[in-house]
Design a protein around this motif. Structure first.
Motif, PDB file in Angstrom:
ATOM      1  N   CYS A 193      -3.498 -26.383 -22.248  1.00  0.00           N
ATOM      2  CA  CYS A 193      -4.926 -27.082 -22.095  1.00  0.00           C
ATOM      3  C   CYS A 193      -4.713 -28.492 -22.067  1.00  0.00           C
ATOM      4  CB  CYS A 193      -5.574 -26.838 -23.485  1.00  0.00           C
ATOM      5  SG  CYS A 193      -5.033 -27.633 -24.772  1.00  0.00           S
ATOM      6  N   GLU A 194      -3.574 -29.112 -21.927  1.00  0.00           N
ATOM      7  CA  GLU A 194      -3.120 -30.542 -21.745  1.00  0.00           C
ATOM      8  C   GLU A 194      -3.612 -31.445 -22.988  1.00  0.00           C
ATOM      9  OE1 GLU A 194      -4.594 -31.820 -17.990  1.00  0.00           O
ATOM     10  OE2 GLU A 194      -3.009 -30.793 -16.962  1.00  0.00           O
ATOM     11  N   MET A 195      -3.950 -30.942 -24.054  1.00  0.00           N
ATOM     12  CA  MET A 195      -4.231 -31.842 -25.400  1.00  0.00           C
ATOM     13  C   MET A 195      -2.996 -32.365 -25.661  1.00  0.00           C
ATOM     14  SD  MET A 195      -5.752 -30.458 -28.943  1.00  0.00           S
ATOM     15  CE  MET A 195      -5.910 -31.940 -30.331  1.00  0.00           C
ATOM     16  N   VAL A 196      -2.944 -33.666 -25.904  1.00  0.00           N
ATOM     17  CA  VAL A 196      -1.979 -34.649 -26.534  1.00  0.00           C
ATOM     18  C   VAL A 196      -1.853 -34.613 -28.077  1.00  0.00           C
ATOM     19  CG1 VAL A 196      -1.019 -36.830 -26.601  1.00  0.00           C
ATOM     20  CG2 VAL A 196      -2.028 -36.045 -24.491  1.00  0.00           C
ATOM     21  N   SER A 197      -0.765 -34.195 -28.580  1.00  0.00           N
ATOM     22  CA  SER A 197      -0.702 -34.281 -30.093  1.00  0.00           C
ATOM     23  C   SER A 197       0.789 -34.967 -30.630  1.00  0.00           C
ATOM     24  CB  SER A 197      -0.743 -32.790 -30.273  1.00  0.00           C
ATOM     25  OG  SER A 197       0.425 -32.246 -29.755  1.00  0.00           O
TER      26      SER A 197
END
Length: 294
Positions: free
Chosen positions: A50-54
């Motif tokens: 999903c390309e979410m940055v964490s």
């Protein structure tokens, strides 16, 4: 970084809500001092799905190593990710709840998800207090208020027993600093959400999606005003015709509501109807009260 170091397998992604392959965007390493052999790795990563940055932190503790199946010593690794894994989702449509209840409930969930179980026990107890405050339930303490919830027919006796259990747990948390177990809090959460659904959320959903029985005169007036939009000024009709199919929502109380409506008309408090003739309507034989639409 080598190609192998540019990705992490099985790193938690909150948006996907499971462990996915991540690409490392940046990495920092901090070595322990002379007294303790360890490494801290700080990473900013992006989910390849999903390309979410964490954010991810790995604490590699060489002082607590243990042998694997091949007799190689493996250090203990503690992994922390942010955003954290959500232990419990909130109720849907919590914006429907009164503000004070919504705030206390949301903070209880936030405390639960942060593993602050002592505060969660206190907050769940506070949700019951907030409901009693919203419903103007009397009582010198929460025990009396819970019993009065039953007397006001807002909850059943069985539900009151469950709320007393929450009261006990909350009291132990706030007075004895007793930290409740996670499993017990999950049970309490189910009870709290069931209570909020029954008192607030279900009725809201019914009002907007299903027909409900009209029990009080103000509700009758609201339905009457909506029904009058289907007719023109000067039309003279009985209530049954004005309401049409919705007359079933009056649940046999049409005569009681009609009597209250006539009192308002005679006192001049009704702005959209006049008292009309008493006559038969359609193929009927009984004479019934008609109303003239202003």
């Amino acid at each position: 970084m080598t190609p192998e170091e540019k990705t992490i397998k099985n790193s938690y992604c909150q948006r996907c809500d499971y462990e996915t392959l991540h690409t490392i965007l940046h990495r920092e390493r901090v070595d322990g001092d002379e007294d303790y052999h360890c490494i801290e790795l700080y990473m900013i990563s992006k989910c390849n799905g999903c390309e979410m940055v964490s954010f991810r932190k790995e604490f590699v503790d060489f002082e607590n190593s243990y042998p694997d199946d091949n007799n190689n010593w493996e250090p203990e690794i503690t992994i922390t990710t942010y955003p954290q894994k959500r232990i419990q989702e909130k109720l849907e449509n919590i914006y429907i709840l009164p503000e004070k209840i919504r705030i206390v409930y949301s903070e209880a969930i936030n405390a639960f998800n942060a593993n602050c179980f002592l505060l969660t026990g206190v907050a769940f107890r506070a949700v019951i207090e907030a409901i009693c405050l919203d419903k103007n339930v009397p009582g010198k303490d929460l025990a009396k208020k819970i019993d009065n919830l039953v007397r006001q027919k807002l909850i059943t006796e069985k539900e009151a027993q469950r709320l007393h259990s929450i009261r006990f747990l909350g009291n132990d948390s706030v007075h004895e600093m007793s930290v409740p177990e996670k499993g017990k809090l999950l049970i309490v959460l189910n009870i709290i959400e069931h209570l909020l659904n029954n008192i607030y959320l279900i009725d809201y959903q019914l009002e907007y999606h299903l027909e409900t029985v009209i029990a009080f005169y103000p509700e009758f007036e609201l339905l009457l005003n909506v029904s009058l939009n289907n007719f023109s000024t000067g039309d003279e009709l009985p209530l049954a015709k004005i309401f049409g199919k919705s007359v079933r929502r009056l649940n046999g109380k049409i005569q009681d509501f009609e009597n209250q409506l006539l009192l308002k008309i005679d006192s001049g408090d009704c702005t959209n109807l006049l008292r009309g003739k008493i006559d038969v309507y359609g193929n009927g034989t009984n004479k019934i009260q008609h109303f003239v639409i202003k």
